[in-house]
Design an enzyme around this catalytic site. Structure first.
Site: not given
Ligand SMILES: [Zn+2]
Ligand SMILES: [Zn+2]
Length: 615
Positions: A323, A294, A341, A343, A475, A429, A345
């Site tokens: 992580r 992000c 990911q 991902d 997200h 979420k 946004h």
């Molecule tokens: Zn994010």
């Protein structure tokens, strides 16, 4: 597995009492911990005078059957809490004593959070309710079935170690797991799933199909994707690119590390530090491996001014993140320290948030349809605003965001549940809970509505009024990470990937040396066929080893290749191919052009079923 019905839960809970009563009859000196229900049955934590083994389960089960047949009633009664403590002390039930004392001194919430709300009392209580089943008295709030005859089908399945109240400093008890269902079909289906789950362990399948490797030199939790695994990743990315293009996303690409200041600004160093790798120092500045994509995307948003007309802006990236996970928690591809990911946004105005959130939800549903994932639901995690220190307290904004999400979930017509706790630190979420073909449930993709980041990063746009306004960030990562998603798919398909996802789609097997030239020509034709895949043509290889035909076929089956082409005299003569599918079906003498047409269609439509030889 979708949430169970209340009556099934009552039966499972009652079955846990039956287990305890059976154990009490066999081991009167056993000491009992807690015995909550699970998604397919129940467990009970027990401290035996001498540890028992799996071999003892049959005997316990027989005792349960025996007691059940006695038509025992669940008799409820109330005692003053001190009397209950005395009784449990007198029977050596030290764990029940501890729970009762907690209940007396701290009220039910302290106990409930420890043991899953199994006790009947509010703070400052003077009495507790207990239930007698045969000889065994247990502390419980109920409700139960009327008598043991109402407990239908059950089976004890395993034993595991469990620390008392989950604390590694406390004594270790033995946790006995049982299944409990309303009929034997359901019980047997679940037993089949459990057996199948052992065979379908993604780590075993991945080894058989050569998906990834681990190396001590690289480090724990950092998988190396082998060519077969890398092809599956490419196909998933291609799927995501196509869908995202249709939905108006724009691709970006960003580095995996960033300066400390970025993570102060994003809040990760305040709220998420324990999950991050330690910093790297370069020229007196600290850099962190990113735990999320992000903040990098926000910096892209900030790289130029935005007007209301440009929104929503949807930035997507298959982004690598790192992580920290304790080494004991690492599991194959399911739990890793580095992952990539799916991902994106979405930066939008408040009035666009519901629509955008809904579109992201429907994108999940679209992927699941393509991949043949039939059972899933959304779980909305709400903040527990009373007890957290982790959440930023902006009750009005939280409420607005929750309403937008709820509206979008309702509009999607997809099933959902709501749960307290577990919200991200920057907003509520949704987790998509998806179930594999063998009933294992996974939380693999997450959707979040973030109303706080705009302030931290000054993410604004210039409105029609010429003023600056804050934006919402959505997200989303419908395909989760490659690591977890491929682990899930391995189990879901039992390694039998649909043809479009298969690393090798066709294996050519010439019957003898004299057929090799023809086989080479076929191979070339297939490799050059116009197929909509990241590589262009079909993915084909050839087994022209000297081994026996049966062995070659067996090998291809173990590798779970969808199609084998067996080429001999007749095929050369007729300019055709004979096909053997991985499910054993045989199709003789198909013209090569027809084979190419059909397999192209199968791949293009991302069909879950074979289209060659289909009726
Ligand atoms: Zn994010
Ligand atoms: Zn009970």
């Amino acid at each position: 597995m979708n949430p169970s019905s209340p009556s099934l839960e009552i039966m499972r809970h009652s079955c846990a009492h039956l287990l305890a009563a059976a154990i009490y009859a066999l081991w009167p000196r056993a000491r009992f911990g807690v015995g909550p229900i699970t998604k397919d049955g129940f467990y009970y934590d027990i401290d035996f005078p001498k540890p028992i083994g799996e071999g003892d389960l049959a005997q316990i089960e027989l005792k349960m059957i025996d007691l059940k047949a006695k038509h025992l009633q669940f008799e409820r009664f109330e005692w003053p809490i001190e009397r209950a403590i005395e009784y449990m002390k007198g029977h050596g039930q030290i764990y029940k004593v501890e729970l009762l004392e907690l209940l007396r001194d701290k009220g039910s919430t302290a106990v409930a959070s420890e043991v899953g709300e199994d006790f009947n009392a509010s703070a400052g209580i003077s009495h507790v309710s207990l239930y007698r089943l045969g000889e065994f008295i247990d502390l419980c709030k109920g409700p139960h079935v009327e008598s043991t005859l109402a407990i239908k089908e059950f089976k004890l399945i395993s034993i595991a170690g469990a620390y008392w109240r989950g604390d590694a400093k406390s004594p270790q008890l033995q946790r006995i797991y049982g299944l409990c269902f309303e009929n034997s079909e359901k019980l047997n289906e679940r037993l089949w799933q459990i057996e199948e789950a052992k065979k379908r362990d993604h780590r075993k399948l991945a080894q058989q199909l050569q998906i990834y490797a681990m190396s001590d030199e690289i480090g724990r939790g950092l998988p190396l994707w082998l060519p077969h695994g890398a092809i599956i990743r490419q196909e998933l990315e291609q799927l995501a690119r196509e869908q995202e293009h249709k939905d108006g996303y724009l691709p970006v690409s960003t580095p995996v590390i960033a300066k400390e200041s970025l993570y102060h600004r994003s809040g990760h160093l305040q709220y998420y530090k324990e999950d991050m790798y330690a910093p790297i120092e370069i020229e007196d500045e600290k850099y962190y491996l990113r735990p999320m994509n992000c903040p990098h995307h926000h910096e892209i948003y900030l790289s130029q001014p935005h007007s209301y007309r440009e929104l929503p802006l949807r930035l997507s990236e298959y982004g690598h993140v790192y992580r920290y996970e304790a080494s004991g928690a690492l599991t194959g591809l399911m739990r890793t320290r580095g992952f990539c990911q799916n991902d994106a946004h979405i930066y939008c105005r408040y009035d666009q948030a519901k629509e955008e959130f809904l579109r992201a939800l429907l994108l999940h549903a679209k992927y699941y349809e393509i991949l043949g994932i039939k059972n899933y639901y959304m779980r909305l995690s709400l903040p527990d605003l009373q007890k957290n220190d982790k959440y930023i307290s902006e009750p009005k904004k939280w409420a607005d965001a929750i309403n937008i999400i709820r509206d979008a979930m309702q509009a999607s017509n997809l099933p959902f549940v709501e749960e307290k706790g577990e919200a991200a630190f920057y907003g509520p979420k949704i987790d998509f809970m998806i179930e594999s073909a063998i009933g294992q449930e996974y939380a693999i993709s997450t959707n979040q509505l973030d109303f706080l980041t705009s302030e931290r990063f000054n993410l604004n746009y210039i409105g029609e009024d010429g003023q600056s306004h804050p934006i919402y960030v959505i997200h989303r990562a419908p395909l989760g990470s490659h690591e977890r998603f491929v682990a899930f798919l391995l189990e879901h398909y039992n390694g039998n990937f649909p043809t479009w996802l298969c690393p090798v789609q066709v294996r050519i097997i010439p019957i003898s040396n004299k057929h090799v030239d023809y086989a080479q020509a076929i191979k070339l034709a297939l490799c050059q066929a116009k197929i909509p895949s990241p590589m262009g043509g079909l993915r084909v290889d050839m087994d022209d080893s000297d081994e026996r035909m049966q062995k070659k076929i067996l090998r291809a089956q173990q590798e779970k290749l969808p199609y084998m082409l067996i080429l001999g005299d007749k095929e050369v003569e007729k300019n055709s191919v004979s096909i053997r599918r991985r499910d054993g079906a045989v199709i003789n003498h198909l013209a090569i052009d027809e084979f190419i047409d059909k397999i192209s269609e199968e791949i293009k439509s991302r069909s879950l079923e074979p289209m060659i030889g289909a009726i």
